[in-house]
Design a protein around this motif. Structure first.
Motif, short mmCIF file in Angstrom:
data_model
loop_
_atom_site.label_atom_id
_atom_site.label_comp_id
_atom_site.label_asym_id
_atom_site.label_seq_id
_atom_site.Cartn_x
_atom_site.Cartn_y
_atom_site.Cartn_z
N ILE A 39 53.96 -22.58 -10.75
CA ILE A 39 53.43 -23.82 -10.21
C ILE A 39 52.30 -24.31 -11.11
O ILE A 39 51.28 -23.62 -11.26
N ILE A 40 52.48 -25.46 -11.70
CA ILE A 40 51.46 -26.05 -12.59
C ILE A 40 50.81 -27.21 -11.83
O ILE A 40 51.48 -28.16 -11.43
N THR A 41 49.50 -27.11 -11.62
CA THR A 41 48.82 -28.07 -10.75
C THR A 41 47.39 -28.31 -11.18
O THR A 41 46.74 -27.43 -11.78
N GLN A 42 46.89 -29.49 -10.86
CA GLN A 42 45.48 -29.80 -11.05
C GLN A 42 44.66 -29.48 -9.80
O GLN A 42 43.44 -29.63 -9.81
N LYS A 43 45.32 -29.06 -8.76
CA LYS A 43 44.65 -28.70 -7.51
C LYS A 43 44.97 -27.25 -7.18
O LYS A 43 45.47 -26.91 -6.10
N GLY A 44 44.65 -26.38 -8.13
CA GLY A 44 45.00 -24.97 -8.00
C GLY A 44 44.42 -24.31 -6.78
O GLY A 44 45.09 -23.54 -6.10
N ASP A 45 43.15 -24.60 -6.48
CA ASP A 45 42.50 -23.97 -5.33
C ASP A 45 43.17 -24.39 -4.03
O ASP A 45 43.38 -23.57 -3.12
N ALA A 46 43.52 -25.67 -3.91
CA ALA A 46 44.15 -26.17 -2.68
C ALA A 46 45.54 -25.56 -2.50
O ALA A 46 45.91 -25.15 -1.39
N VAL A 47 46.32 -25.49 -3.59
CA VAL A 47 47.66 -24.92 -3.51
C VAL A 47 47.57 -23.44 -3.19
O VAL A 47 48.31 -22.92 -2.34
N LYS A 48 46.65 -22.74 -3.86
CA LYS A 48 46.49 -21.31 -3.62
C LYS A 48 46.09 -21.04 -2.18
O LYS A 48 46.65 -20.13 -1.52
N LYS A 49 45.15 -21.81 -1.65
CA LYS A 49 44.71 -21.62 -0.27
C LYS A 49 45.85 -21.86 0.71
O LYS A 49 46.03 -21.11 1.68
N LYS A 50 46.64 -22.90 0.45
CA LYS A 50 47.77 -23.23 1.33
C LYS A 50 48.79 -22.10 1.34
O LYS A 50 49.29 -21.72 2.41
N LEU A 51 49.11 -21.57 0.18
CA LEU A 51 50.11 -20.51 0.09
C LEU A 51 49.60 -19.21 0.72
O LEU A 51 50.32 -18.55 1.47
N LEU A 52 48.36 -18.85 0.41
CA LEU A 52 47.83 -17.59 0.93
C LEU A 52 47.67 -17.61 2.45
O LEU A 52 47.75 -16.56 3.10
N SER A 53 47.47 -18.79 3.02
CA SER A 53 47.31 -18.88 4.47
C SER A 53 48.65 -18.84 5.21
O SER A 53 48.69 -18.64 6.43
N ASN A 54 49.75 -19.03 4.48
CA ASN A 54 51.06 -19.07 5.13
C ASN A 54 52.05 -18.05 4.59
O ASN A 54 53.05 -17.76 5.25
N LEU A 55 51.77 -17.50 3.40
CA LEU A 55 52.75 -16.66 2.72
C LEU A 55 52.13 -15.31 2.40
O LEU A 55 51.04 -15.24 1.82
N VAL A 56 52.83 -14.24 2.78
CA VAL A 56 52.32 -12.89 2.48
C VAL A 56 52.90 -12.45 1.14
O VAL A 56 53.80 -11.61 1.07
N ARG A 57 52.41 -13.07 0.06
CA ARG A 57 52.85 -12.76 -1.30
C ARG A 57 51.65 -12.77 -2.24
O ARG A 57 50.69 -13.51 -2.03
N GLY A 58 51.73 -11.96 -3.28
CA GLY A 58 50.70 -11.99 -4.29
C GLY A 58 50.87 -13.20 -5.19
O GLY A 58 51.99 -13.65 -5.45
N ILE A 59 49.75 -13.74 -5.65
CA ILE A 59 49.76 -14.91 -6.54
C ILE A 59 48.86 -14.63 -7.72
O ILE A 59 47.70 -14.21 -7.56
N THR A 60 49.36 -14.86 -8.92
CA THR A 60 48.57 -14.73 -10.15
C THR A 60 48.20 -16.12 -10.63
O THR A 60 49.06 -17.01 -10.73
N VAL A 61 46.91 -16.34 -10.94
CA VAL A 61 46.42 -17.66 -11.36
C VAL A 61 46.01 -17.59 -12.83
O VAL A 61 45.22 -16.72 -13.23
N LEU A 62 46.56 -18.49 -13.62
CA LEU A 62 46.24 -18.59 -15.04
C LEU A 62 45.66 -19.96 -15.33
O LEU A 62 45.95 -20.95 -14.64
N ASP A 63 44.83 -20.03 -16.36
CA ASP A 63 44.31 -21.32 -16.82
C ASP A 63 45.28 -21.92 -17.83
O ASP A 63 45.80 -21.22 -18.71
N GLY A 64 45.55 -23.22 -17.70
CA GLY A 64 46.46 -23.90 -18.60
C GLY A 64 45.88 -25.23 -19.07
O GLY A 64 44.86 -25.70 -18.56
#
Length: 273
Positions: free
Chosen positions: A196-221
């Protein structure tokens, strides 16, 4: 609430379809279902006991295993499926709609496979070897239909000795078709990698972590053309989770770019749900 009601309705209709396939396609030609249902069919054909009642009784110890390993809701849905199948077989006449045992085996297997796959997708099972297969997939990611087919091989040999080997081969064809159809519908074992490539990384990450029990790796691009800073989120999900994930990402960032690829295998911890 609506989703749960749809699950109940789906399980009821699908279980009645299984009863139809048993009584009007498989049993009249002594073409058996697999697993516990197949064993119950054998007992129903060689004894005066009703096949539906035998199915229910044989499922009791397996349901206890499912309750311990798979949870309350799964067992409630499975009990509903078993009960509806058993009751429907009391009212649907034991009468062949086709005189061709091969066509009955194939189309009976297709109907059972479709109905069973839909029951799996609603969070239940038809009991018996289905529950055993679901428990085994908690330990190892395997196509559920293929696993159930392998477990059902014992029924083929039993039916060969009890009846004859032509009927055993018809049974093999039926449960093979059933397994293939189940795997076409029930795809929880299929894993997907999302970038997922986004300019709103924090918002997307928060949304996924609050609904999905999966690990997420965040990279800078960085955009090669625009040179704008972006974040790249990497995660692996099951195919069942994809519609929800797409909706959550779109709600957090409608402009997000999401690349979805099928994953061959995963190593390390991956929560199987």
């Amino acid at each position: 609430m609506l989703a749960r009601a749809l699950h109940w309705m789906n399980i009821i209709v699908s279980s009645a379809l299984i009863g139809f396939a048993f009584n009007m396609m498989l049993l009249p030609h002594k073409v058996l279902s697999g697993g516990v249902s197949g064993i119950a069919m054998i007992l129903g054909l060689v004894t005066p006991l009703n096949t539906g009642v035998i199915i229910f009784l044989l499922n009791v110890p397996i349901l206890i295993l499912g309750y311990l390993k798979l949870g309350n809701r799964f067992i409630i849905y499975s009990l509903l499926s078993i009960a509806v199948t058993a009751v429907s077989m009391q009212f649907i006449p034991l009468e062949a709609i086709s005189n061709d045992p091969i066509m009955s085996a194939i189309f009976g297997g297709v109907i059972v496979g479709i109905a069973t796959g839909l029951i799996f997708r609603s969070g239940g099972s038809t009991g018996g070897f289905d529950i055993i297969g679901m428990v085994l997939t908690l330990k190892k990611e395997l196509p559920l239909g293929a696993l159930i087919f392998a477990l059902n091989a014992v029924v083929v040999f039993i039916s060969g000795f009890v009846f004859d080997w032509d009927l055993a081969l018809y049974t093999m064809a039926s449960i093979y078709v059933t397994g293939k159809v189940i795997d076409a519908i029930h795809t929880r074992h299929v894993k997907l990698t999302l970038m997922i490539i986004t300019q709103k990384g924090d918002a997307v990450k928060k949304k996924l972590l609050s609904n999905l029990v999966r690990g997420i790796t965040v990279l800078d691009g960085e955009g090669a053309y625009t040179q704008e800073k972006r974040q790249v989120l990497l995660t692996v999900i099951s195919r069942y989770e994809l519609p929800d994930v797409k909706r959550w990402v779109a709600s957090a960032d409608p402009q997000a770019f999401v690349n979805i690829t099928q994953t061959v295998d995963v190593m390390g911890y991956f929560r199987r749900s």
